[in-house]
Design a protein around this motif. Structure first.
Motif, PDB file in Angstrom:
ATOM      1  N   ARG A  72      31.060 -11.218  36.448  1.00  0.00           N
ATOM      2  CA  ARG A  72      30.350 -11.527  35.199  1.00  0.00           C
ATOM      3  C   ARG A  72      31.321 -11.984  34.125  1.00  0.00           C
ATOM      4  N   ARG A  73      32.480 -11.380  34.082  1.00  0.00           N
ATOM      5  CA  ARG A  73      33.461 -11.762  33.065  1.00  0.00           C
ATOM      6  C   ARG A  73      34.040 -13.150  33.344  1.00  0.00           C
ATOM      7  N   ASP A  75      32.317 -15.546  34.822  1.00  0.00           N
ATOM      8  CA  ASP A  75      31.215 -16.472  34.511  1.00  0.00           C
ATOM      9  C   ASP A  75      30.950 -16.564  33.012  1.00  0.00           C
ATOM     10  N   ARG A  76      31.422 -15.577  32.267  1.00  0.00           N
ATOM     11  CA  ARG A  76      31.191 -15.556  30.830  1.00  0.00           C
ATOM     12  C   ARG A  76      32.097 -16.538  30.087  1.00  0.00           C
ATOM     13  N   ARG A  77      33.120 -17.018  30.756  1.00  0.00           N
ATOM     14  CA  ARG A  77      34.036 -17.967  30.119  1.00  0.00           C
ATOM     15  C   ARG A  77      33.269 -19.231  29.742  1.00  0.00           C
TER      16      ARG A  77
END
Length: 405
Positions: A72-73, A75-77
């Motif tokens: 998730r982190r 993909d959060r970029r």
């Protein structure tokens, strides 16, 4: 033979080491720290981005949750707008995939000498690991009074005396989950309409025929012979099996990957065509000539990053040009070579269309006919895919080739 790679770390004030397992050839991490149920996802992500791996010593299910949190982190970029140039978009997409794989590959789990995971609530992965890695170097007896299928469920990071259990190997959790998934696909198999709904069971590291368009082409093309055929780069043996079911009396199926050879032999035996299909180890062609020579080479000239990607990515189109360059010498005078190839590389700007036609001419080959089919897989319709334009235009073709003159 080279010694297997080793990882080293410090735990409980003691230096420890174990074999490093990586089927995609990733180098051993240079620095490893211990992580457990108290490790926060933000801290783990920061360490992974800095190149520090985390060896998990907590609950196995919590490790899976941490892996999801790391994803998730990533993909959060912020996502950049895909460039208009499709070739550049492809290279950026591959770079993003490799970055993701590197970060997620930093979460590690231990394996003991029996390929079991000595963590609380860990599943029994011994069958999956044995099929991917081979038999354990040594077997340890099961704990007294413990059923074999539940042995790892009762194991925690430390035993009753507080002593850390021995670690024979270390593997990324992401790879281990891939092994588990591949083993389930091997058990379940992939239904093949061209085989009347019978199933092909892919082994770990062998490309699954889930995308069945190329199989349908081989099932429908007019056969020039029922006497003998060569299947070059057989993989799971699916095309050899289709030819056998179509009545070809003898097929010589080649591959140079030991996993593919074992997979093809198992599938042809399971399908009842082993008497027609001879599976042999060879780099491309077997000895002799045949009136039909079939090949479905990798279709994207780029570098693979895992064993199964060798069926899709081939730097410099080595197998494609090797097949075309040697085909005339392995065809009988009136024989046909069937090249089954996607044109995705052309839509990605990685191979000019004329390169393929020029390769035919250079190899002394002429096109008898061409059968086309469009992809049915979901990615061809996924507009969020950065390569959607190229995938939507993709066509897979069976080129019927004969020697010139």
């Amino acid at each position: 033979m080279n010694s297997p790679p080793v990882v080293e770390w410090t735990e409980a004030d003691a230096a420890r080491s174990a074999r490093w397992r990586s089927e995609n050839g990733a180098p051993p991490p240079r620095r490893i720290v211990i992580a457990d149920d108290r490790t926060k996802a933000d801290d783990a992500y920061k360490l992974a981005c800095e190149g520090t791996a985390l060896l998990w010593r907590g609950d196995f299910h919590n490790a899976r949750q941490l892996l999801t949190a790391l994803a998730r982190r990533i993909d959060r970029r912020p996502r950049k707008t895909p460039p208009a140039d499709v070739t550049q978009a492809f290279h950026l997409h591959r770079a993003a995939q490799n970055h993701r794989a590197r970060i997620l590959g930093m979460l590690l789990v231990p394996l003991d000498a029996t390929h079991a995971v000595p963590l609380h609530r860990a599943p029994d992965v011994r069958e999956a690991c044995t099929r991917a890695y081979g038999p354990p170097a040594q077997q340890q007896p099961e704990p007294a009074g413990t059923d074999a299928t539940d042995a790892t469920d009762a194991t925690d990071a430390t035993d009753a005396t507080g002593t850390l259990p021995p670690v024979a190997a270390v593997v990324s959790l992401r790879e281990l989950l891939g092994l588990i998934g591949a083993n389930e696909w091997r058990k379940k198999g992939v239904e093949i309409p061209a085989l009347g709904g019978d199933r092909i069971h892919p082994h770990y590291g062998v490309f699954s025929p889930a995308r069945g368009e190329y199989v349908d082409l081989v099932a429908e093309a007019p056969l020039p012979t029922q006497e003998l055929a060569f299947d070059i780069g057989t993989g799971t043996g699916v095309l050899a099996s289709v030819l056998a079911r179509r009545g070809v009396r003898r097929i010589v199926a080649t591959d140079q990957d030991p996993r593919a050879l074992a997979c093809a032999r198992e599938n042809t035996e399971r399908l009842g065509v082993a008497g027609q299909v001879e599976v042999v180890e060879a780099d491309l062609f077997p000895a002799g000539r045949a009136p039909l020579v079939v090949c479905n080479p990798p279709w994207v000239p780029a570098k693979p990053t895992s064993p199964v990607e060798h069926a899709v990515y081939d730097p410099g189109s080595r197998m494609l040009h090797g097949f075309l360059g040697g085909l005339a010498d392995h065809l009988t005078p009136d024989g046909e070579g069937w090249l089954i190839l996607s044109d995705l590389a052309e839509h990605l700007g990685l191979r000019p269309h004329d390169e393929l036609l020029d390769a035919f001419a250079k190899a002394g080959l002429t096109v008898v006919d061409r059968l086309d089919i469009t992809p049915r897989h979901p990615r061809a319709r996924d507009t969020s895919d950065p390569l959607h334009v190229a995938r939507a235009a993709e066509v897979t073709s069976l080129w019927r080739l004969a020697t010139t003159g």
